[in-house]
Write a protein that holds these residues in place. Structure first.
Motif, PDB file in Angstrom:
ATOM      1  N   LEU A 233       2.110  13.690  -7.217  1.00 33.92           N
ATOM      2  CA  LEU A 233       2.636  12.333  -7.383  1.00 33.92           C
ATOM      3  C   LEU A 233       4.143  12.340  -7.633  1.00 33.92           C
ATOM      4  O   LEU A 233       4.854  11.433  -7.200  1.00 33.92           O
ATOM      5  CB  LEU A 233       1.922  11.637  -8.542  1.00 33.92           C
ATOM      6  N   LEU A 234       4.634  13.353  -8.311  1.00 30.15           N
ATOM      7  CA  LEU A 234       6.071  13.439  -8.577  1.00 30.15           C
ATOM      8  C   LEU A 234       6.878  13.766  -7.329  1.00 30.15           C
ATOM      9  O   LEU A 234       8.095  13.558  -7.295  1.00 30.15           O
ATOM     10  CB  LEU A 234       6.348  14.494  -9.657  1.00 30.15           C
ATOM     11  N   ALA A 235       6.189  14.262  -6.304  1.00 33.35           N
ATOM     12  CA  ALA A 235       6.879  14.666  -5.078  1.00 33.35           C
ATOM     13  C   ALA A 235       7.055  13.521  -4.089  1.00 33.35           C
ATOM     14  O   ALA A 235       7.773  13.674  -3.087  1.00 33.35           O
ATOM     15  CB  ALA A 235       6.109  15.803  -4.408  1.00 33.35           C
ATOM     16  N   VAL A 236       6.445  12.352  -4.332  1.00 32.16           N
ATOM     17  CA  VAL A 236       6.613  11.235  -3.395  1.00 32.16           C
ATOM     18  C   VAL A 236       8.022  10.670  -3.527  1.00 32.16           C
ATOM     19  O   VAL A 236       8.718  10.899  -4.520  1.00 32.16           O
ATOM     20  CB  VAL A 236       5.560  10.137  -3.642  1.00 32.16           C
ATOM     21  N   SER A 237       8.440   9.929  -2.524  1.00 34.62           N
ATOM     22  CA  SER A 237       9.834   9.443  -2.504  1.00 34.62           C
ATOM     23  C   SER A 237      10.143   8.549  -3.705  1.00 34.62           C
ATOM     24  O   SER A 237      11.254   8.581  -4.240  1.00 34.62           O
ATOM     25  CB  SER A 237      10.098   8.684  -1.198  1.00 34.62           C
ATOM     26  N   ARG A 238       9.184   7.731  -4.130  1.00 37.13           N
ATOM     27  CA  ARG A 238       9.355   6.884  -5.310  1.00 37.13           C
ATOM     28  C   ARG A 238       8.174   7.139  -6.249  1.00 37.13           C
ATOM     29  O   ARG A 238       7.139   6.486  -6.147  1.00 37.13           O
ATOM     30  CB  ARG A 238       9.427   5.409  -4.911  1.00 37.13           C
ATOM     31  N   PRO A 239       8.319   8.093  -7.156  1.00 43.27           N
ATOM     32  CA  PRO A 239       7.220   8.472  -8.039  1.00 43.27           C
ATOM     33  C   PRO A 239       6.795   7.308  -8.936  1.00 43.27           C
ATOM     34  O   PRO A 239       7.559   6.373  -9.179  1.00 43.27           O
ATOM     35  CB  PRO A 239       7.805   9.619  -8.872  1.00 43.27           C
ATOM     36  N   PRO A 240       5.598   7.373  -9.464  1.00 43.45           N
ATOM     37  CA  PRO A 240       5.120   6.313 -10.362  1.00 43.45           C
ATOM     38  C   PRO A 240       5.811   6.371 -11.720  1.00 43.45           C
ATOM     39  O   PRO A 240       6.261   7.430 -12.157  1.00 43.45           O
ATOM     40  CB  PRO A 240       3.627   6.620 -10.492  1.00 43.45           C
ATOM     41  N   THR A 241       5.880   5.226 -12.371  1.00 39.82           N
ATOM     42  CA  THR A 241       6.382   5.178 -13.750  1.00 39.82           C
ATOM     43  C   THR A 241       5.235   5.284 -14.743  1.00 39.82           C
ATOM     44  O   THR A 241       5.472   5.437 -15.944  1.00 39.82           O
ATOM     45  CB  THR A 241       7.149   3.870 -14.007  1.00 39.82           C
ATOM     46  N   ALA A 242       4.018   5.158 -14.253  1.00 42.55           N
ATOM     47  CA  ALA A 242       2.840   5.271 -15.111  1.00 42.55           C
ATOM     48  C   ALA A 242       1.684   5.821 -14.285  1.00 42.55           C
ATOM     49  O   ALA A 242       1.629   5.616 -13.073  1.00 42.55           O
ATOM     50  CB  ALA A 242       2.465   3.914 -15.702  1.00 42.55           C
ATOM     51  N   VAL A 243       0.762   6.508 -14.965  1.00 47.23           N
ATOM     52  CA  VAL A 243      -0.376   7.122 -14.278  1.00 47.23           C
ATOM     53  C   VAL A 243      -1.644   6.892 -15.088  1.00 47.23           C
ATOM     54  O   VAL A 243      -1.668   7.086 -16.310  1.00 47.23           O
ATOM     55  CB  VAL A 243      -0.160   8.639 -14.094  1.00 47.23           C
ATOM     56  N   PHE A 244      -2.692   6.445 -14.377  1.00 46.32           N
ATOM     57  CA  PHE A 244      -4.028   6.368 -14.946  1.00 46.32           C
ATOM     58  C   PHE A 244      -4.810   7.575 -14.473  1.00 46.32           C
ATOM     59  O   PHE A 244      -5.029   7.762 -13.278  1.00 46.32           O
ATOM     60  CB  PHE A 244      -4.728   5.079 -14.509  1.00 46.32           C
ATOM     61  N   ALA A 245      -5.217   8.423 -15.408  1.00 44.48           N
ATOM     62  CA  ALA A 245      -6.052   9.578 -15.081  1.00 44.48           C
ATOM     63  C   ALA A 245      -7.496   9.223 -15.415  1.00 44.48           C
ATOM     64  O   ALA A 245      -7.783   8.742 -16.522  1.00 44.48           O
ATOM     65  CB  ALA A 245      -5.611  10.802 -15.863  1.00 44.48           C
ATOM     66  N   GLN A 246      -8.399   9.461 -14.475  1.00 39.24           N
ATOM     67  CA  GLN A 246      -9.795   9.048 -14.663  1.00 39.24           C
ATOM     68  C   GLN A 246     -10.540   9.867 -15.715  1.00 39.24           C
ATOM     69  O   GLN A 246     -11.680   9.550 -16.044  1.00 39.24           O
ATOM     70  CB  GLN A 246     -10.546   9.123 -13.336  1.00 39.24           C
ATOM     71  N   SER A 247      -9.929  10.905 -16.247  1.00 43.31           N
ATOM     72  CA  SER A 247     -10.519  11.643 -17.363  1.00 43.31           C
ATOM     73  C   SER A 247      -9.395  12.194 -18.225  1.00 43.31           C
ATOM     74  O   SER A 247      -8.273  12.407 -17.759  1.00 43.31           O
ATOM     75  CB  SER A 247     -11.409  12.792 -16.868  1.00 43.31           C
ATOM     76  N   ASP A 248      -9.707  12.441 -19.484  1.00 41.61           N
ATOM     77  CA  ASP A 248      -8.701  12.994 -20.391  1.00 41.61           C
ATOM     78  C   ASP A 248      -8.283  14.399 -19.976  1.00 41.61           C
ATOM     79  O   ASP A 248      -7.130  14.793 -20.166  1.00 41.61           O
ATOM     80  CB  ASP A 248      -9.247  13.029 -21.820  1.00 41.61           C
TER      81      ASP A 248
END
Length: 339
Positions: A233-248
């Motif tokens: 996700l960090l490698a995309v041209s515009r990375p996210p500012t927040a991430v929902f992970a489906q598990s801890d």
């Protein structure tokens, strides 16, 4: 000379059937009488014969447990809690770890649990043929995964509702570029990743945020997978500012990846997980808490109730409570990363 159950009954002044119920922890015996019988049995040196008890009752006093991943935190925690309930009631556990397609096919083809168990706790979601195979055993069935199904007592949570609260929390903080680490590579018939992803899509649509496939990555429900997914996700041209992970566990991997990229949480990226893993509070992870041990214990109790009260109406579904737990890994987006 071997002491028999009749000897204990005669010494305690009760019937042999009362001794049997008392020593096996069954209902219908007062605490006072149970204590008296236990004391007499100990004094005489009586040890109940499992084989004789089984012949008399037609039971094996064994519960079959079927799991897809014994090494995963969720499944291991459910199993541990259920086993404690079974053991306290005098039942053994016969465990089947179906961690490969070959093992799964072999199990459902041969059904080695037939006539060897009194009930089955299945921690995997069977397809229609597998469901039919389990029902053919003619024993009580329970599960802690998936939705309602005929013949099963289902103890679980509302995955869609839990994921909705997690993603909506990020939206309410002001995040517009929200990524998701999911479990797309998980086996067929497991609905948890599907329900949690649908919630992610629904909340984005509700907030007027366009879905970007590039902001989804497969973490395989492991720590290492979460780290790889976050790196992706960090490698995309515009990375996210927040991430929902489906598990801890995947969230923990994401935090490790962010640390290795010298990014601060939540200043640079917010992260929210799902489960409330035993280490979630230690690392300050914002997450959706679900009562994992309680699900295993409740499923076990309901199976035992079916065995003790076979004529009672079986419980179809039990929904356990969930809640969003706010900790240190989420915050509003920094101005320089909010676009």
């Amino acid at each position: 000379m071997t002491v028999s159950i009749t000897d204990v009954a005669r010494a305690a002044g009760v019937s042999a059937s009362t001794v049997s119920r008392a020593l096996r922890g069954q209902p219908g015996v007062s605490d006072e009488v149970r204590a008296q019988i236990t004391a007499v049995a100990a004094q005489l040196g009586y040890t109940a014969s499992r084989s004789a008890s089984s012949l008399a009752s037609g039971r094996t006093y064994t519960i079959g447990v079927v799991v897809p991943y014994i090494g995963r935190w969720f499944f291991g925690t459910v199993l541990d809690a259920a086993e404690k309930v079974f053991s306290a009631a005098g039942y053994d556990v016969l465990l089947y770890n179906l961690n490969s397609p070959e093992a799964r096919k072999r199990f459902f083809t041969k059904l080695p649990v037939r006539k060897r168990v009194d009930a089955v706790l299945s921690l995997l979601i069977p397809d229609l043929d597998e469901e039919s195979a389990l029902r053919s055993l003619g024993v009580p069935l329970a599960t802690t995964v998936g939705g309602p199904r005929d013949g099963f007592t289902v103890v679980g949570i509302d995955d869609h509702s839990g994921a909705t609260s997690a993603v909506r929390h990020l939206v309410n903080l002001g995040h517009r570029r929200i990524g998701m680490i999911s479990g797309a590579s998980e086996p067929l018939h497991w609905t948890t990743p599907i329900d949690r992803r649908q919630a992610y899509l629904d909340v984005l649509a509700e907030a007027g945020i366009a879905h970007e496939p590039a902001l989804e990555a497969d973490g395989g429900y492991t720590v290492d997978g979460g780290e790889r997914a976050m790196t992706e996700l960090l490698a995309v041209s515009r990375p996210p500012t927040a991430v929902f992970a489906q598990s801890d566990e995947m969230a923990m991997g994401a935090l490790r990846a962010l640390r290795r990229h010298r990014l601060k949480v939540p200043d640079d990226v917010s992260v929210v997980g799902f489960d409330d893993h035993e280490l979630a509070e230690v690392i300050g992870l914002t997450t959706v808490a679900q009562p994992v041990p309680e699900q295993g214990a409740e499923a076990a109790r309901l199976l035992l109730r079916r065995l003790e009260e076979p004529d009672a109406e079986p419980v179809g579904q039990v929904r356990m409570p969930i809640r969003l737990v706010l900790r240190e890994t989420t915050a509003p987006p920094s101005p320089h990363r909010s676009s």
